[in-house]
Scaffold this motif. Structure first.
Motif, PDB file in Angstrom:
ATOM      1  N   ILE A 294      36.830  75.915  -4.673  1.00  0.00           N
ATOM      2  CA  ILE A 294      35.914  75.393  -3.651  1.00  0.00           C
ATOM      3  C   ILE A 294      36.411  75.785  -2.258  1.00  0.00           C
ATOM      4  O   ILE A 294      35.639  76.260  -1.409  1.00  0.00           O
ATOM      5  CB  ILE A 294      35.782  73.863  -3.773  1.00  0.00           C
ATOM      6  N   ALA A 295      37.710  75.599  -2.006  1.00  0.00           N
ATOM      7  CA  ALA A 295      38.290  75.962  -0.712  1.00  0.00           C
ATOM      8  C   ALA A 295      38.165  77.465  -0.465  1.00  0.00           C
ATOM      9  O   ALA A 295      37.886  77.902   0.662  1.00  0.00           O
ATOM     10  CB  ALA A 295      39.759  75.543  -0.662  1.00  0.00           C
ATOM     11  N   ASP A 296      38.336  78.256  -1.515  1.00  0.00           N
ATOM     12  CA  ASP A 296      38.245  79.712  -1.433  1.00  0.00           C
ATOM     13  C   ASP A 296      36.833  80.143  -1.016  1.00  0.00           C
ATOM     14  O   ASP A 296      36.661  80.963  -0.106  1.00  0.00           O
ATOM     15  CB  ASP A 296      38.607  80.305  -2.797  1.00  0.00           C
ATOM     16  N   VAL A 297      35.820  79.573  -1.654  1.00  0.00           N
ATOM     17  CA  VAL A 297      34.431  79.927  -1.345  1.00  0.00           C
ATOM     18  C   VAL A 297      34.053  79.457   0.060  1.00  0.00           C
ATOM     19  O   VAL A 297      33.407  80.183   0.825  1.00  0.00           O
ATOM     20  CB  VAL A 297      33.472  79.332  -2.391  1.00  0.00           C
ATOM     21  N   TYR A 298      34.459  78.240   0.422  1.00  0.00           N
ATOM     22  CA  TYR A 298      34.120  77.699   1.755  1.00  0.00           C
ATOM     23  C   TYR A 298      34.702  78.586   2.855  1.00  0.00           C
ATOM     24  O   TYR A 298      34.011  78.939   3.812  1.00  0.00           O
ATOM     25  CB  TYR A 298      34.649  76.273   1.903  1.00  0.00           C
ATOM     26  N   ASP A 299      35.977  78.978   2.715  1.00  0.00           N
ATOM     27  CA  ASP A 299      36.586  79.814   3.752  1.00  0.00           C
ATOM     28  C   ASP A 299      35.925  81.186   3.812  1.00  0.00           C
ATOM     29  O   ASP A 299      35.702  81.725   4.893  1.00  0.00           O
ATOM     30  CB  ASP A 299      38.084  79.980   3.500  1.00  0.00           C
ATOM     31  N   ALA A 300      35.585  81.744   2.631  1.00  0.00           N
ATOM     32  CA  ALA A 300      34.929  83.054   2.608  1.00  0.00           C
ATOM     33  C   ALA A 300      33.560  82.997   3.286  1.00  0.00           C
ATOM     34  O   ALA A 300      33.187  83.909   4.033  1.00  0.00           O
ATOM     35  CB  ALA A 300      34.781  83.534   1.166  1.00  0.00           C
ATOM     36  N   MET A 301      32.808  81.922   3.047  1.00  0.00           N
ATOM     37  CA  MET A 301      31.459  81.820   3.622  1.00  0.00           C
ATOM     38  C   MET A 301      31.480  81.547   5.121  1.00  0.00           C
ATOM     39  O   MET A 301      30.553  81.937   5.839  1.00  0.00           O
ATOM     40  CB  MET A 301      30.670  80.723   2.898  1.00  0.00           C
ATOM     41  N   THR A 302      32.504  80.875   5.609  1.00  0.00           N
ATOM     42  CA  THR A 302      32.577  80.596   7.047  1.00  0.00           C
ATOM     43  C   THR A 302      33.308  81.705   7.803  1.00  0.00           C
ATOM     44  O   THR A 302      33.562  81.578   9.001  1.00  0.00           O
ATOM     45  CB  THR A 302      33.283  79.246   7.306  1.00  0.00           C
ATOM     46  N   SER A 303      33.664  82.790   7.105  1.00  0.00           N
ATOM     47  CA  SER A 303      34.288  83.955   7.736  1.00  0.00           C
ATOM     48  C   SER A 303      33.236  85.037   7.992  1.00  0.00           C
ATOM     49  O   SER A 303      32.285  85.167   7.223  1.00  0.00           O
ATOM     50  CB  SER A 303      35.373  84.542   6.825  1.00  0.00           C
ATOM     51  N   ALA A 304      33.441  85.787   9.052  1.00  0.00           N
ATOM     52  CA  ALA A 304      32.529  86.894   9.355  1.00  0.00           C
ATOM     53  C   ALA A 304      32.732  88.015   8.346  1.00  0.00           C
ATOM     54  O   ALA A 304      33.841  88.263   7.885  1.00  0.00           O
ATOM     55  CB  ALA A 304      32.783  87.408  10.766  1.00  0.00           C
ATOM     56  N   ARG A 305      31.662  88.681   8.001  1.00  0.00           N
ATOM     57  CA  ARG A 305      31.711  89.833   7.110  1.00  0.00           C
ATOM     58  C   ARG A 305      31.036  91.013   7.801  1.00  0.00           C
ATOM     59  O   ARG A 305      30.326  90.833   8.781  1.00  0.00           O
ATOM     60  CB  ARG A 305      30.985  89.523   5.788  1.00  0.00           C
ATOM     61  N   ALA A 306      31.261  92.203   7.275  1.00  0.00           N
ATOM     62  CA  ALA A 306      30.677  93.405   7.883  1.00  0.00           C
ATOM     63  C   ALA A 306      29.159  93.326   7.891  1.00  0.00           C
ATOM     64  O   ALA A 306      28.496  93.830   8.801  1.00  0.00           O
ATOM     65  CB  ALA A 306      31.140  94.643   7.120  1.00  0.00           C
ATOM     66  N   HIS A 307      28.577  92.669   6.878  1.00  0.00           N
ATOM     67  CA  HIS A 307      27.124  92.631   6.753  1.00  0.00           C
ATOM     68  C   HIS A 307      26.494  91.339   7.253  1.00  0.00           C
ATOM     69  O   HIS A 307      25.286  91.201   7.238  1.00  0.00           O
ATOM     70  CB  HIS A 307      26.739  92.834   5.276  1.00  0.00           C
ATOM     71  N   ARG A 308      27.319  90.366   7.707  1.00  0.00           N
ATOM     72  CA  ARG A 308      26.733  89.112   8.194  1.00  0.00           C
ATOM     73  C   ARG A 308      27.704  88.367   9.104  1.00  0.00           C
ATOM     74  O   ARG A 308      28.925  88.593   9.056  1.00  0.00           O
ATOM     75  CB  ARG A 308      26.347  88.196   7.019  1.00  0.00           C
ATOM     76  N   ASP A 309      27.153  87.479   9.935  1.00  0.00           N
ATOM     77  CA  ASP A 309      27.965  86.595  10.764  1.00  0.00           C
ATOM     78  C   ASP A 309      28.473  85.443   9.901  1.00  0.00           C
ATOM     79  O   ASP A 309      27.930  85.179   8.824  1.00  0.00           O
ATOM     80  CB  ASP A 309      27.121  86.033  11.917  1.00  0.00           C
ATOM     81  N   PRO A 310      29.497  84.720  10.361  1.00  0.00           N
ATOM     82  CA  PRO A 310      29.959  83.565   9.587  1.00  0.00           C
ATOM     83  C   PRO A 310      28.873  82.501   9.508  1.00  0.00           C
ATOM     84  O   PRO A 310      28.098  82.312  10.454  1.00  0.00           O
ATOM     85  CB  PRO A 310      31.172  83.071  10.384  1.00  0.00           C
ATOM     86  N   LEU A 311      28.803  81.810   8.380  1.00  0.00           N
ATOM     87  CA  LEU A 311      27.836  80.728   8.216  1.00  0.00           C
ATOM     88  C   LEU A 311      28.411  79.440   8.777  1.00  0.00           C
ATOM     89  O   LEU A 311      29.617  79.202   8.684  1.00  0.00           O
ATOM     90  CB  LEU A 311      27.495  80.533   6.733  1.00  0.00           C
ATOM     91  N   CYS A 312      27.561  78.602   9.361  1.00  0.00           N
ATOM     92  CA  CYS A 312      28.027  77.300   9.825  1.00  0.00           C
ATOM     93  C   CYS A 312      28.129  76.366   8.616  1.00  0.00           C
ATOM     94  O   CYS A 312      27.594  76.655   7.540  1.00  0.00           O
ATOM     95  CB  CYS A 312      27.116  76.724  10.905  1.00  0.00           C
ATOM     96  N   SER A 313      28.813  75.247   8.783  1.00  0.00           N
ATOM     97  CA  SER A 313      29.105  74.359   7.655  1.00  0.00           C
ATOM     98  C   SER A 313      27.847  73.878   6.943  1.00  0.00           C
ATOM     99  O   SER A 313      27.827  73.777   5.708  1.00  0.00           O
ATOM    100  CB  SER A 313      29.930  73.165   8.137  1.00  0.00           C
ATOM    101  N   PHE A 314      26.779  73.576   7.679  1.00  0.00           N
ATOM    102  CA  PHE A 314      25.552  73.089   7.044  1.00  0.00           C
ATOM    103  C   PHE A 314      24.886  74.195   6.217  1.00  0.00           C
ATOM    104  O   PHE A 314      24.265  73.925   5.188  1.00  0.00           O
ATOM    105  CB  PHE A 314      24.585  72.515   8.073  1.00  0.00           C
ATOM    106  N   GLN A 315      25.018  75.448   6.649  1.00  0.00           N
ATOM    107  CA  GLN A 315      24.492  76.561   5.858  1.00  0.00           C
ATOM    108  C   GLN A 315      25.298  76.736   4.571  1.00  0.00           C
ATOM    109  O   GLN A 315      24.743  77.032   3.513  1.00  0.00           O
ATOM    110  CB  GLN A 315      24.521  77.850   6.682  1.00  0.00           C
ATOM    111  N   VAL A 316      26.616  76.527   4.656  1.00  0.00           N
ATOM    112  CA  VAL A 316      27.462  76.619   3.468  1.00  0.00           C
ATOM    113  C   VAL A 316      27.089  75.523   2.477  1.00  0.00           C
ATOM    114  O   VAL A 316      26.971  75.765   1.268  1.00  0.00           O
ATOM    115  CB  VAL A 316      28.954  76.516   3.843  1.00  0.00           C
TER     116      VAL A 316
END
Length: 396
Positions: A294-316
């Motif tokens: 769970i911690a792994d996925v949350y950190d990955a989703m709130t991190s910026a990626r080449a194809h997208r900006d980081p997601l905010c917590s409510f989007q996660v």
């Protein structure tokens, strides 16, 4: 060139000669511009001094005395009507003017300018350097001090609320060594989850270590695959997935608790059997591996990626609600999402239609879609079908 002690170094100074540890490891290359993280790293490795390029000072401009003139009556100045009007408005509402200019500054910018964040950034960089050294020691077959690892992590929690910690982690994305920064973040987030679950301190500490070491197998993946900005090919992704088995292999026989090894091996397993490397189902996956996942996925989703900006917590939270709840152990994922949502209750947010407001109530049945009071005073419940196309885009 000038040789300065580390405490005299400042960001943006350019290093003239390579800075090397006693073991011969290059910490800073010649020609590199110093950053706060680099200076913290030098402190961590007990480097006493560094040679930097001299800063060219501009020659002082010689002041030429103005010719003495006879005093003449100064004509009365009249200000343009427009400027007078602006001054009257500012004086009439001084507090409102100051408040408006402050809130117009993005939250991220305000956070990064704060002394608290700058101290956190320095401590974080020291932790990263220490974690990298731990990884190197483990890979070389040497022992590492888990007590020291925990002590360093705990220092990042000092005098911080959960929301402060999560916000600061969310703004550490521009650091080098993504494997180590991600591992540190997952260790910290896993520790937060352990506390939310009210686990015994011994388990919280062990869970923190499991998070810190969960991705050590990525050190065995070719860098051209690990750091590839584009989508991986099927063959490359198959290689990437081996980091789980490689991680367990690296940690095996080093005296670590079995739950730390399971976290390295199983943090990509999913309760519905859709994960890897073995496609295990809920009862077959270790509890610590489930939490670290769970911690792994949350950190990955709130991190910026080449194809997208980081997601905010409510989007996660929305992503988890839409397709992730059945993939994670219910008691862990619900505890995590409820606490994350409640952490941001009363926070200012921006919606995807650019309207701004404040979260005033968390809907337990739809955590990603709370009740928001807009700046206009209107109150909207994002869980209502009338607002199905509206969502929280960012936290201000």
């Amino acid at each position: 060139m000038t040789t300065l002690t580390v405490d005299k170094l400042e960001p943006n100074m350019i290093v003239s000669e390579p800075v090397v540890t006693k073991r011969g490891q290059t910490i800073v290359k010649a020609g590199e511009k110093l950053t706060p993280q680099m200076i913290a790293k030098l402190t961590f490795y007990k480097i006493e001094s560094a040679t930097v390029e001299d800063i060219e000072e501009e020659a002082p401009v010689e002041e030429v005395p103005e010719p003495v003139q006879e005093e003449t009556p100064e004509p009365k100045k009249t200000k343009p009507a427009q400027k007078e009007k602006k001054k009257e408005v500012d004086l009439a509402h001084p507090k409102e003017t100051v408040k408006q200019s402050y809130t117009q500054i993005p939250y991220t910018q305000r956070l990064k300018a704060s002394p608290t964040f700058q101290k956190f950034q320095s401590d974080y960089a020291i932790n990263l350097a220490f974690l990298q050294k731990n990884f190197d020691d483990i890979l070389a077959g040497a022992t590492c001090s888990t007590d020291e690892m925990l002590k360093n992590c705990e220092s990042l929690f000092k005098s911080k609320t959960t929301i402060e910690l999560l916000n600061m982690l969310g703004n550490m994305r521009n650091l080098e060594d993504p494997v180590y920064s991600h591992s540190l973040n997952v260790g910290l987030i896993s520790r937060v989850i352990g506390k939310w679950l009210k686990l015994p301190l011994e388990d919280v500490n062990l869970l923190t270590l499991a998070g810190l070491l969960h991705d050590i197998g990525k050190t065995q993946i070719p860098k051209e695959i690990l750091n590839k900005p584009d989508k991986l090919t099927d063959e490359e992704f198959a290689t990437m997935k081996t980091h789980t088995t490689l991680g367990k292999k690296v940690l095996n026989g080093k005296g670590f608790d079995p739950r730390i090894l399971y976290a390295a091996l199983q943090h990509h397993e999913r309760c519905d059997g859709s994960g890897y490397p073995r496609g295990l189902e809920e009862d077959e996956i270790d509890d610590f591996a489930c939490i670290v996942a769970i911690a792994d996925v949350y950190d990955a989703m709130t991190s910026a990626r080449a194809h997208r900006d980081p997601l905010c917590s409510f989007q996660v939270i929305s992503e988890f609600e839409r397709e992730g709840l059945h993939k994670f152990k219910t008691k862990y994922i619900l505890t995590f999402l409820e606490h994350i949502a409640n952490t941001y209750n009363n926070s200012r947010v921006m919606l995807n239609d650019a309207k701004t407001g404040r979260v005033v109530y968390i809907n337990k049945s739809s955590l990603s879609r709370p009740v928001v009071q807009l700046d206009s005073g209107e109150i909207i419940n994002l869980a209502d079908s009338a607002y199905s196309n509206i969502f929280i885009k960012s936290i201000l």
